[in-house]
Design an enzyme around this catalytic site. Structure first.
Site, PDB file in Angstrom:
ATOM      1  N   LEU A  15      -6.818  -6.547  -6.812  1.00 57.89           N
ATOM      2  CA  LEU A  15      -6.615  -7.550  -5.453  1.00 57.89           C
ATOM      3  C   LEU A  15      -7.723  -7.803  -4.461  1.00 57.89           C
ATOM      4  O   LEU A  15      -8.177  -8.527  -3.895  1.00 57.89           O
ATOM      5  CB  LEU A  15      -5.189  -8.051  -4.980  1.00 57.89           C
ATOM      6  CG  LEU A  15      -4.929  -8.773  -3.438  1.00 57.89           C
ATOM      7  CD1 LEU A  15      -4.952 -10.250  -4.346  1.00 57.89           C
ATOM      8  CD2 LEU A  15      -3.403  -9.046  -3.403  1.00 57.89           C
ATOM      9  N   ILE A  37      -6.499   7.105   3.898  1.00 56.13           N
ATOM     10  CA  ILE A  37      -5.175   5.655   4.985  1.00 56.13           C
ATOM     11  C   ILE A  37      -4.347   6.358   5.699  1.00 56.13           C
ATOM     12  O   ILE A  37      -4.066   5.693   7.183  1.00 56.13           O
ATOM     13  CB  ILE A  37      -5.278   3.879   4.494  1.00 56.13           C
ATOM     14  CG1 ILE A  37      -4.365   4.076   3.479  1.00 56.13           C
ATOM     15  CG2 ILE A  37      -6.481   2.848   4.096  1.00 56.13           C
ATOM     16  CD1 ILE A  37      -3.454   2.498   2.636  1.00 56.13           C
ATOM     17  N   THR A  62       1.519   1.714  -6.192  1.00 51.88           N
ATOM     18  CA  THR A  62       2.332   0.925  -6.846  1.00 51.88           C
ATOM     19  C   THR A  62       2.932   1.458  -8.416  1.00 51.88           C
ATOM     20  O   THR A  62       3.919   0.851  -9.387  1.00 51.88           O
ATOM     21  CB  THR A  62       1.380  -0.635  -7.577  1.00 51.88           C
ATOM     22  OG1 THR A  62       0.561   0.365  -8.358  1.00 51.88           O
ATOM     23  CG2 THR A  62       1.059  -0.944  -6.119  1.00 51.88           C
ATOM     24  N   ASP A 102       7.820  -8.233  -4.404  1.00 49.50           N
ATOM     25  CA  ASP A 102       9.657  -9.246  -4.899  1.00 49.50           C
ATOM     26  C   ASP A 102      10.827  -7.703  -4.595  1.00 49.50           C
ATOM     27  O   ASP A 102      11.468  -7.974  -4.900  1.00 49.50           O
ATOM     28  CB  ASP A 102       9.567  -9.163  -6.467  1.00 49.50           C
ATOM     29  CG  ASP A 102       8.953  -8.462  -7.014  1.00 49.50           C
ATOM     30  OD1 ASP A 102       8.203  -8.284  -6.898  1.00 49.50           O
ATOM     31  OD2 ASP A 102       9.845  -8.545  -8.921  1.00 49.50           O
ATOM     32  N   TYR A 127       9.879   3.031  -4.515  1.00 48.14           N
ATOM     33  CA  TYR A 127       8.641   1.451  -3.742  1.00 48.14           C
ATOM     34  C   TYR A 127       9.535   0.811  -3.229  1.00 48.14           C
ATOM     35  O   TYR A 127       8.770   0.407  -2.104  1.00 48.14           O
ATOM     36  CB  TYR A 127       8.302   1.477  -5.862  1.00 48.14           C
ATOM     37  CG  TYR A 127       6.910   0.283  -5.436  1.00 48.14           C
ATOM     38  CD1 TYR A 127       6.321  -0.055  -5.276  1.00 48.14           C
ATOM     39  CD2 TYR A 127       7.478  -1.113  -5.799  1.00 48.14           C
ATOM     40  CE1 TYR A 127       5.295  -0.661  -4.577  1.00 48.14           C
ATOM     41  CE2 TYR A 127       6.761  -1.941  -5.812  1.00 48.14           C
ATOM     42  CZ  TYR A 127       5.692  -1.886  -5.547  1.00 48.14           C
ATOM     43  OH  TYR A 127       4.705  -2.963  -5.021  1.00 48.14           O
ATOM     44  N   LYS A 131       7.748   0.191   0.401  1.00 50.98           N
ATOM     45  CA  LYS A 131       7.566  -1.524   1.084  1.00 50.98           C
ATOM     46  C   LYS A 131       7.505  -2.366   2.010  1.00 50.98           C
ATOM     47  O   LYS A 131       7.480  -2.833   3.087  1.00 50.98           O
ATOM     48  CB  LYS A 131       6.953  -2.487  -0.574  1.00 50.98           C
ATOM     49  CG  LYS A 131       6.076  -1.975  -1.382  1.00 50.98           C
ATOM     50  CD  LYS A 131       4.703  -1.313  -0.610  1.00 50.98           C
ATOM     51  CE  LYS A 131       4.416  -2.599  -0.761  1.00 50.98           C
ATOM     52  NZ  LYS A 131       2.772  -3.309  -0.218  1.00 50.98           N
TER      53      LYS A 131
END
Length: 287
Positions: A15, A37, A62, A102, A127, A131
């Site tokens: 992405l 980061i 991920t 999702d 995860y 998120k």
């Protein structure tokens, strides 16, 4: 709204690299190994040196199963680092776009209706929880956009861990029998479609949470069937249950996202049905 400089974290992922291409010369790619980061000092020094008008954070831990064994690392990347970005944005007025998932949903085991943006998150794995924590951090800056998406696939970047579609294609090429879960319902999405939507939301200044996924819903088994059919392979595909597929992390049985909030925005780039999107991706690989 135009931006002179846009930092894209996770720029070597699928992405991130798509967004950098779309942004062109205004993109400032940021990714490992140059930019970490999870180091607030390192990250803020970098941001102060480039003074972006917007940050799009596509960086994430991920690997859903690995997150169960490395929760601190998952939290450092998916939540704490977002807090560092949000802090910089609060100090400077910079826009923050946070890409989420999702998997912030899944706790409702009887769910059969797509999730809307204001439905309460209920993640069931590390995860998803990290998120969601990242979303809460991003929401602390005034001009933020949180884009939840699902099952991203597209051209892999140098730092991409892979994606479901490429995995199925590789196994089918080798003539392997495919065993694919058929009791998890979701809305897998093609990277260029999601990237275009992110650009639109950012340029128009639509702040808040948006679900951005291709249309319709499917199981991973039905998705695998469509991939193999369109790619012209002839291999057995066996539907299995989640219980038959040993995975470290629990997955939602239903995590379809309702993207009608985005779709009703005037001029919003289309999000085609998932079957059209798969066809578009496979055609792009042949070119």
């Amino acid at each position: 709204m135009t931006y002179q400089k846009v930092v894209v974290t996770g720029a070597r992922g699928q992405l991130g690299q798509a967004l950098c291409r779309m942004l062109g010369p205004v993109a400032i790619p940021a990714d490992l190994p140059e930019i970490d980061i999870t180091s607030k000092k390192h990250l803020h020094a970098f941001l102060k040196s480039v003074t972006p008008a917007a940050i799009i954070n596509t960086a994430a831990f991920t690997r859903v199963d690995a997150a169960e064994d490395q929760p601190e690392l998952a939290r450092a990347i998916n939540a704490l680092a977002v807090g560092y970005l949000a802090e910089y944005c609060r100090q400077t007025g910079c826009v923050l776009v946070q890409v989420s998932t999702d998997y912030v949903f899944g706790g409702d085991t009887s769910r059969t209706i797509p999730y809307q943006e204001d439905d309460p998150p209920a993640p069931i794995n590390v995860y998803g929880r990290t998120k969601w924590e990242g979303e809460l951090e991003a929401a602390r800056t005034p001009r933020h956009i949180i884009v939840r998406t699902c099952g991203l696939y597209g051209e892999l970047g140098p730092n991409s861990p892979g994606n479901f579609v490429e995995t199925i294609l590789k196994k089918a090429q080798r003539g392997e029998t495919l065993r694919v879960v058929n009791d998890q319902v979701c809305s897998p999405s093609y990277v260029p479609h999601v990237a275009r939507a992110i650009m639109f939301l950012m340029n128009k200044g639509y702040w808040g949470i948006f679900h951005v996924v291709n249309g319709g819903q499917t199981t991973w088994y039905r998705l695998a069937q469509k991939i193999v059919e369109l790619a012209g392979f002839h291999v057995p595909i066996l539907p299995i249950t989640s219980a038959e597929y040993p995975a470290r992390a629990r997955r939602p049985h239903y995590s379809v996202l309702d993207s009608s909030k985005y779709r009703t925005l005037e001029g919003a780039p289309p999000l085609p049905h998932w079957e059209e999107a798969i066809h578009e991706f496979l055609m792009s690989r042949k070119m």
